[in-house]
Design an enzyme around this catalytic site. Structure first.
Site, PDB file in Angstrom:
ATOM      1  N   ASN A  24      70.621  73.441 -13.849  1.00  0.00           N
ATOM      2  CA  ASN A  24      71.909  72.805 -13.612  1.00  0.00           C
ATOM      3  C   ASN A  24      72.764  72.681 -14.862  1.00  0.00           C
ATOM      4  O   ASN A  24      73.847  72.100 -14.811  1.00  0.00           O
ATOM      5  CB  ASN A  24      71.694  71.419 -12.987  1.00  0.00           C
ATOM      6  CG  ASN A  24      71.223  71.512 -11.550  1.00  0.00           C
ATOM      7  OD1 ASN A  24      71.250  72.581 -10.946  1.00  0.00           O
ATOM      8  ND2 ASN A  24      70.770  70.409 -11.000  1.00  0.00           N
ATOM      9  N   ARG A  97      77.401  80.194  -5.936  1.00  0.00           N
ATOM     10  CA  ARG A  97      78.653  79.441  -5.978  1.00  0.00           C
ATOM     11  C   ARG A  97      79.208  79.350  -7.398  1.00  0.00           C
ATOM     12  O   ARG A  97      80.250  78.732  -7.620  1.00  0.00           O
ATOM     13  CB  ARG A  97      78.424  78.017  -5.446  1.00  0.00           C
ATOM     14  CG  ARG A  97      78.075  77.971  -3.966  1.00  0.00           C
ATOM     15  CD  ARG A  97      77.696  76.559  -3.532  1.00  0.00           C
ATOM     16  NE  ARG A  97      77.304  76.536  -2.129  1.00  0.00           N
ATOM     17  CZ  ARG A  97      78.137  76.238  -1.129  1.00  0.00           C
ATOM     18  NH1 ARG A  97      79.387  75.938  -1.385  1.00  0.00           N
ATOM     19  NH2 ARG A  97      77.720  76.250   0.119  1.00  0.00           N
ATOM     20  N   CYS A 121      72.735  77.451  -1.293  1.00  0.00           N
ATOM     21  CA  CYS A 121      71.734  76.872  -0.388  1.00  0.00           C
ATOM     22  C   CYS A 121      72.407  76.128   0.757  1.00  0.00           C
ATOM     23  O   CYS A 121      73.388  75.419   0.560  1.00  0.00           O
ATOM     24  CB  CYS A 121      70.831  75.911  -1.164  1.00  0.00           C
ATOM     25  SG  CYS A 121      69.724  76.733  -2.328  1.00  0.00           S
ATOM     26  N   ARG A 126      79.254  71.132   0.915  1.00  0.00           N
ATOM     27  CA  ARG A 126      79.605  71.501  -0.456  1.00  0.00           C
ATOM     28  C   ARG A 126      80.869  72.360  -0.516  1.00  0.00           C
ATOM     29  O   ARG A 126      80.878  73.469  -1.059  1.00  0.00           O
ATOM     30  CB  ARG A 126      78.439  72.239  -1.131  1.00  0.00           C
ATOM     31  CG  ARG A 126      77.197  71.380  -1.218  1.00  0.00           C
ATOM     32  CD  ARG A 126      76.364  71.714  -2.422  1.00  0.00           C
ATOM     33  NE  ARG A 126      75.545  72.886  -2.239  1.00  0.00           N
ATOM     34  CZ  ARG A 126      74.639  73.310  -3.099  1.00  0.00           C
ATOM     35  NH1 ARG A 126      74.425  72.659  -4.201  1.00  0.00           N
ATOM     36  NH2 ARG A 126      73.940  74.385  -2.874  1.00  0.00           N
ATOM     37  N   ASP A 311      67.499  66.272  -5.638  1.00  0.00           N
ATOM     38  CA  ASP A 311      66.608  67.414  -5.817  1.00  0.00           C
ATOM     39  C   ASP A 311      65.143  67.001  -5.946  1.00  0.00           C
ATOM     40  O   ASP A 311      64.247  67.839  -5.827  1.00  0.00           O
ATOM     41  CB  ASP A 311      67.012  68.223  -7.055  1.00  0.00           C
ATOM     42  CG  ASP A 311      68.248  69.065  -6.815  1.00  0.00           C
ATOM     43  OD1 ASP A 311      68.689  69.151  -5.659  1.00  0.00           O
ATOM     44  OD2 ASP A 311      68.785  69.628  -7.782  1.00  0.00           O
ATOM     45  N   VAL A 333      73.273  62.108  -0.671  1.00  0.00           N
ATOM     46  CA  VAL A 333      74.019  63.072  -1.491  1.00  0.00           C
ATOM     47  C   VAL A 333      74.390  64.318  -0.694  1.00  0.00           C
ATOM     48  O   VAL A 333      75.539  64.750  -0.681  1.00  0.00           O
ATOM     49  CB  VAL A 333      73.224  63.442  -2.755  1.00  0.00           C
ATOM     50  CG1 VAL A 333      73.993  64.459  -3.598  1.00  0.00           C
ATOM     51  CG2 VAL A 333      72.929  62.187  -3.575  1.00  0.00           C
ATOM     52  N   ARG A 419      65.709  81.339  -7.849  1.00  0.00           N
ATOM     53  CA  ARG A 419      66.992  80.849  -8.366  1.00  0.00           C
ATOM     54  C   ARG A 419      66.800  79.726  -9.375  1.00  0.00           C
ATOM     55  O   ARG A 419      67.604  79.556 -10.293  1.00  0.00           O
ATOM     56  CB  ARG A 419      67.878  80.338  -7.224  1.00  0.00           C
ATOM     57  CG  ARG A 419      68.527  81.403  -6.371  1.00  0.00           C
ATOM     58  CD  ARG A 419      69.552  80.774  -5.446  1.00  0.00           C
ATOM     59  NE  ARG A 419      70.507  79.974  -6.195  1.00  0.00           N
ATOM     60  CZ  ARG A 419      70.915  78.747  -5.840  1.00  0.00           C
ATOM     61  NH1 ARG A 419      70.468  78.187  -4.739  1.00  0.00           N
ATOM     62  NH2 ARG A 419      71.782  78.095  -6.575  1.00  0.00           N
TER      63      ARG A 419
END
Length: 440
Positions: A24, A97, A121, A126, A311, A333, A419
């Site tokens: 991230n 993205r 995902c 999103r 996550d 979230v 990923r």
């Protein structure tokens, strides 16, 4: 190439794994290199698909990207940045993205940016609306084309006063990457303040940006006319660390995670201990292990930092299927993050998902028909099953469920896991997992 993992479960995972730079952060730091007028060096870079995607996107935009074969460090020279065709971007972006975050830096570097239809995902809506609204407020012109969206700034990008309705990590990154070279001052209210955001701010500050993180989620950026390159070591991936911790708990194992950082895992470590797991911290990492006995049920709500990260939720839910009692998990979230539980139910887990907010505070998904709360009853005996990976964290969760289950599981769609998890098959073998890989 698509492949299938045939996993023979019921074996505790034991040994050491290493985690490197955060998924991230690293791709976003790579994009930031476009803002500099001299080369940048990024260290502690993991070998994951998202890094490959950004490397390709940078190269088609004229950035020279080279990798040190011994250290894995990336050297990025943006001095010959140029436009790329929509076909090239579509080809190299795939289902990522990340192209949306190229917009601000590309407008500063070459005057325009193009983004194709975006994937990612399937764990929630999103939308990119936040991003486009942000760019418009900086003075960008957004035009829809048959292939995607073209963004220009005929009068240049100007500082703006912005407020996010929700502390979106992606929208905060967009503001930071756009505002640092915009003319004037930008103030962002409702910003995300995750460790990866603060590390991106550290990267930009090294480049010459002036950024202040104030109280109550306010970030203030004073635009500068030019930035230079950076030399930066990415912070470790706290999400991968937490995933291996849950793997140790689910399989009743003992895993030392080299590179794990206690400071960025505080909320997770507290929950891990409440469930019944144990850990030991030293200067080089954290040892996570199942101390024996029954695991404890709990009530848990995900939240933005400094809360319990979304996550971390999916791998921990697998552990909660083995707790003695009823657990409740409220996801606040991403609205569709419990889709992965269907496979767990087929493996024998007792999980119910609900539309109601089963937490202390009603969230933004309440009364909106989203299955965003889960009730998990345990302990449940898990049995092998055929599983198709739905998303990154859900996929890793399915893997550790299969490793803990009795019998054999066949897992497809494992390419998604690449990923965000570096060489995960190699790491599983090192921990004693019993599986085969074959091409489909």
């Amino acid at each position: 190439m698509a492949s299938v993992l045939t996993i023979r479960g019921g074996k505790a995972l034991r040994g050491t794994v290493s985690v490197r730079g955060a998924k991230n952060l690293v791709p976003k730091a790579m994009v930031a290199a476009l803002l500099g007028d001299t080369p940048s060096t990024l260290r502690n870079v993991p070998e994951i698909k998202d890094v490959d995607v950004v490397t390709s996107l940078l190269r088609i935009h004229g950035v020279d990207v080279t990798k040190d074969p011994e250290t894995g460090d990336l050297y990025m020279d943006p001095t010959k940045a140029k436009s790329a065709t929509s076909a090239e971007i579509n080809t190299h972006a795939g289902d990522s993205r990340i192209p949306i975050l190229f917009c601000g830096p590309l407008i500063h570097a070459i005057g325009e940016a193009f983004i194709p239809d975006l994937g990612g995902c399937k764990i929630g809506d999103r939308p990119i609306d936040y991003h486009l609204q942000v760019l418009r407020q900086f003075g960008a012109v957004v035009d829809k084309t048959p292939d995607g969206i073209l963004i220009t700034a005929p009068n240049g990008l100007k500082g703006a006063k912005l407020e996010l309705p929700y502390p979106s990590v992606g929208a905060t990154e967009q503001v930071l990457l756009t505002a640092t070279r915009a003319e004037g001052i930008t103030e962002l209210k409702g910003a995300a303040v995750e460790p990866e955001i603060l590390d991106l701010i550290a990267v930009l500050q090294k480049m010459g940006a002036i950024i202040t993180v104030q109280t109550d989620r306010v970030i203030r950026i004073e635009g500068v006319p030019a930035l230079r390159g950076y030399n930066h070591r990415a912070l470790p991936d706290r999400n991968e660390s937490a995933s291996w911790a849950s793997a140790a708990l689910v399989t009743r194992g003992d895993i030392y995670v080299e590179g794990a950082d206690q400071q960025d895992l505080t909320a997770f470590l507290n929950t891990f201990r409440k469930v019944g797991g144990e850990f030991e911290v030293d200067d080089d990492g954290i040892r996570f292990y199942h101390p024996g006995g029954e695991l404890n049920p709990l009530v848990l709500e995900t939240d933005v930092h400094p809360g319990f990260m979304t996550d971390w939720q999916q791998p921990l839910v697998v552990a909660l299927t083995q707790a003695d009692g009823v657990s409740i998990v409220h996801e606040t979230v991403y609205e569709n993050r419990f889709g992965f539980t269907e496979a767990l139910r087929r493996m024998g887990a007792t999980i119910q998902v609900h539309r109601e907010c089963l937490g202390s505070i009603p969230c933004r998904f309440g009364q909106r028909n989203f299955l965003h709360s889960a009730v998990i009853s345990g302990p449940s005996k898990l049995s092998g099953a055929d599983i198709d990976v739905p998303d990154l964290r859900g996929g890793f969760s399915h893997l550790i469920a299969a490793l803990a289950a009795e019998g054999t599981s066949r897992v497809t769609g494992i390419e998604i896991i690449n990923r965000g998890y570096e060489r995960f098959e190699e790491k599983l073998r090192g921990l004693g997992a019993d599986f085969d890989v074959e091409a489909l």
